[in-house]
Write an enzyme that holds these catalytic residues in place. Structure first.
Site, PDB file in Angstrom:
ATOM      1  CB  CYS A   7     -19.091 -23.944 -14.320  1.00 40.63           C
ATOM      2  SG  CYS A   7     -20.387 -23.134 -13.405  1.00 40.63           S
ATOM      3  CB  CYS A  38     -25.717 -21.422 -15.435  1.00 42.30           C
ATOM      4  SG  CYS A  38     -25.260 -19.819 -16.098  1.00 42.30           S
ATOM      5  CB  CYS A  67     -19.546 -17.057 -13.146  1.00 37.61           C
ATOM      6  SG  CYS A  67     -19.490 -17.036 -14.924  1.00 37.61           S
ATOM      7  CB  CYS A 114     -22.565 -10.959 -32.805  1.00 38.17           C
ATOM      8  SG  CYS A 114     -24.005  -9.905 -32.954  1.00 38.17           S
ATOM      9  CD  GLN A 159     -17.130  -6.259 -28.993  1.00 38.84           C
ATOM     10  OE1 GLN A 159     -17.597  -7.304 -28.531  1.00 38.84           O
ATOM     11  NE2 GLN A 159     -17.457  -5.816 -30.186  1.00 38.84           N
ATOM     12  CB  CYS A 211     -21.243 -22.092 -20.315  1.00 39.44           C
ATOM     13  SG  CYS A 211     -20.259 -20.752 -19.656  1.00 39.44           S
TER      14      CYS A 211
HETATM   15  N1  SAH Z   1     -18.604  -1.605 -32.913  1.00 43.08           N
HETATM   16  C1  SAH Z   1     -18.865  -1.449 -31.505  1.00 43.08           C
HETATM   17  C2  SAH Z   1     -20.294  -1.811 -31.075  1.00 43.08           C
HETATM   18  C3  SAH Z   1     -20.964  -2.950 -31.767  1.00 43.08           C
HETATM   19  S1  SAH Z   1     -22.463  -3.511 -31.005  1.00 43.08           S
HETATM   20  C4  SAH Z   1     -17.845  -2.232 -30.709  1.00 43.08           C
HETATM   21  O1  SAH Z   1     -17.164  -3.091 -31.239  1.00 43.08           O
HETATM   22  O2  SAH Z   1     -17.707  -1.992 -29.513  1.00 43.08           O
HETATM   23  C5  SAH Z   1     -23.694  -2.855 -31.997  1.00 43.08           C
HETATM   24  C6  SAH Z   1     -23.984  -1.394 -31.729  1.00 43.08           C
HETATM   25  O3  SAH Z   1     -25.014  -1.002 -32.622  1.00 43.08           O
HETATM   26  C7  SAH Z   1     -24.520  -1.090 -30.346  1.00 43.08           C
HETATM   27  O4  SAH Z   1     -23.718  -0.088 -29.774  1.00 43.08           O
HETATM   28  C8  SAH Z   1     -25.945  -0.574 -30.593  1.00 43.08           C
HETATM   29  O5  SAH Z   1     -26.329   0.445 -29.707  1.00 43.08           O
HETATM   30  C9  SAH Z   1     -25.858  -0.055 -31.986  1.00 43.08           C
HETATM   31  N2  SAH Z   1     -27.089   0.008 -32.775  1.00 43.08           N
HETATM   32  C10 SAH Z   1     -28.175  -0.794 -32.708  1.00 43.08           C
HETATM   33  N3  SAH Z   1     -29.057  -0.483 -33.666  1.00 43.08           N
HETATM   34  C11 SAH Z   1     -28.523   0.560 -34.359  1.00 43.08           C
HETATM   35  C12 SAH Z   1     -28.974   1.340 -35.487  1.00 43.08           C
HETATM   36  N4  SAH Z   1     -30.127   1.080 -36.080  1.00 43.08           N
HETATM   37  N5  SAH Z   1     -28.161   2.309 -35.944  1.00 43.08           N
HETATM   38  C13 SAH Z   1     -26.972   2.569 -35.350  1.00 43.08           C
HETATM   39  N6  SAH Z   1     -26.499   1.871 -34.288  1.00 43.08           N
HETATM   40  C14 SAH Z   1     -27.269   0.887 -33.799  1.00 43.08           C
END
Ligand code: SAH
Length: 482
Positions: free
Chosen positions: A72, A78, A160, A437, A311, A81
């Site tokens: 890129c 940016c 991008c 994450c 995701q 990345c």
């Molecule tokens: N497991 C899902 C989402 C993971 S991301 C997947 O793989 O698609 C983390 C998620 O936690 C988000 O959707 C966010 O809204 C939620 N979240 C954040 N704080 C939270 C809490 N205190 N209790 C419950 N969910 C929560």
């Protein structure tokens, strides 16, 4: 050390933010943007602190063997990345060792099986969602791209390389429409103007594309023309099999492998009048097509609305979920809780192999999506609850003595609330699968679980975000029999 001083450094390590780290002769750490582990370089000091300093690459004396010219052209400005100047295999090594180091150093986890990171074969064009602020360049030309680090200046970044190739066409269509009808762009500085952002989402399995125009108003002049221009940019909707005969050049059908060409399926107007840097407002109006797009991961189909969390890397998400599923060790008899379940992605994946799955998530829209997704897939053994995990789980456990054989957690970057860890431990499931994450908060939480009788057995990093410093990790913990 002072500003503008030039120091010679050997880059030995990389910070969590992707800055290369070297030490001066006196042992002071210097963080250098755009440097790669293994570089020998001269850096210009841009900022000093008591115990460390920040520098910029002034001259590379000997380039690291892992250094590569980024694909890129705007990778540096940016900032999306952080490690595109590092070869992909080197990125993977870095992420793997980051997870291992954090788990060992912060969590004291030493006896687990650490598996090699799961990387991508083709680490480009992987993002199914991209968001572009709209602005003007120095010559007053409309552009879309990204904010230059910590400023309100938009830099052109329409092509991008981690987003899908169709993004550029969609952006060009929206900008073309803005030029033609003199629709003003929004300015973060003054709060005036109309078009703030363009978000593009694509269901990789279905080819469906959603374009969300985020504006500082409830109405748009020339909405119809916008829809027309957007629909003209991409191939039309693919034909149903019964109409295959009628396929012509501009209405492509699925090819022999069943790959559906990418096509516009949904155009949404999102209203955001708040003076914040939050991209989307709460209000959506469908200008054309469907209110949502669909995608599938494995055998599970999902509906994705503009505000849904989903995701961003579907290829790796499938691998992530398959890892979580296999670590969960389901036989079909288990009761599973999926905390932080979002739109129920992991829950539905697990439900195929479990007796019953309970999902908990704080965002009401996501829970609504999760319920629809269960219906859409004919999955009857998944139930969803809206609320904070740290409130719902203790309440359900204390008031209804709910049981779990396996608990899956996938919290945001800050990790788990201690109340969640406490309740999970009291519920005493055989296995806990932690999808994380952020390996630093993961390590902290694993240490707490170890104190409560859970042993960290398997650690599987997955590269969900090539060219960034981020890394996802799936961990299996088992209850130590007492
Ligand atoms: N497991 C899902 C989402 C993971 S991301 C997947 O793989 O698609 C983390 C998620 O936690 C988000 O959707 C966010 O809204 C939620 N979240 C954040 N704080 C939270 C809490 N205190 N209790 C419950 N969910 C929560």
């Amino acid at each position: 050390m002072e500003k503008n001083q030039i120091v010679e450094l050997q880059i030995e390590d990389m910070s969590d933010e992707g800055l290369g780290i070297g030490h001066t002769k006196d042992g002071m750490a210097v963080f250098v943007k755009d440097s790669v582990i293994g570089d020998r370089l001269r850096a210009r000091i841009v900022k000093t602190k008591k115990a460390y300093a920040f520098g910029r690459v002034e001259q590379i004396i000997t380039a690291s063997p892992d250094r590569e010219k980024p694909v890129c052209p705007v990778a540096r400005s940016c900032g999306g990345c952080q490690v595109q100047e590092m070869s992909y295999p080197a990125q993977l090594r870095l992420k793997e060792s980051k997870v291992r180091n954090n788990l060992q150093r912060i969590g004291g986890i030493t006896s687990a099986d650490f598996y090699p990171i799961i990387g991508m074969e083709d680490p480009y064009n992987y993002r199914n969602k991209s968001e572009y602020p709209v602005g003007r360049d120095r010559n007053g030309r409309l552009i879309a791209g990204f904010y230059a680090g910590r400023t309100h200046t938009v830099i052109d970044g329409r092509n991008c390389v981690i987003g899908i190739e169709e993004n550029q066409k969609v952006l060009d269509a929206v900008l073309g429409w803005m030029e033609k009808y003199r629709i003003p762009e929004y300015s973060e500085e003054t709060g005036k103007g109309l078009v703030r952002n363009i978000m593009i989402r694509c269901g990789f399995a279905t080819g469906q594309i959603m374009t969300v125009i985020v504006v500082n108003a409830d109405q748009l002049p020339h909405e119809k023309e916008l829809v027309q221009m957007l629909r003209r940019t991409l191939p039309k909707e693919p034909l149903k099999p019964e109409n295959l005969q009628a396929a012509s050049l501009d209405t492509p059908a699925a090819d022999l492998e069943g790959n559906v060409p990418r096509h516009m399926a949904s155009i949404i107007l999102n209203t955001n009048k708040a003076r914040t840097n939050v991209i989307l407002g709460r209000k959506n109006r469908t200008l054309w097509g469907s209110d949502f797009i669909e995608d599938s991961i494995g055998d599970v189909r999902y509906q994705i609305s503009p505000l849904s969390f989903y995701q961003v890397n579907p290829v790796q998400t499938r691998r992530l979920y398959e890892t979580a599923l296999s670590l969960a060790g389901l036989t079909g008899q288990e009761t599973v809780w999926d905390l932080y379940c979002g739109i129920g992605t992991i829950s539905l994946f697990l439900a195929q192999k479990a007796k019953m799955v309970y999902g908990v998530e704080v965002v009401p829209d996501a829970i609504a999506n999760a319920k629809e997704n269960a219906k859409l897939n004919g999955i009857g053994n998944a139930e969803f609850m809206c609320g904070k995990a740290e409130e719902v789980l203790p309440r359900e456990y204390q008031e209804h003595q709910v049981h779990a054989d396996v608990i899956v957690v996938d919290p945001p970057r800050k990790g788990l609330d201690p109340a969640v860890i406490g309740t999970v431990a009291s519920m005493a499931p055989d296995r806990v699968v932690y999808v994380s994450c952020n390996s630093a908060t993961l390590a902290r939480d694993l240490a707490l679980f170890e104190e409560k009788g859970y042993h960290t057995e398997k650690v599987q990093p997955v590269d969900m975000f090539p060219h960034s410093v981020h890394v996802e990790t799936v961990v299996l913990m088992s209850r130590v029999q007492k």
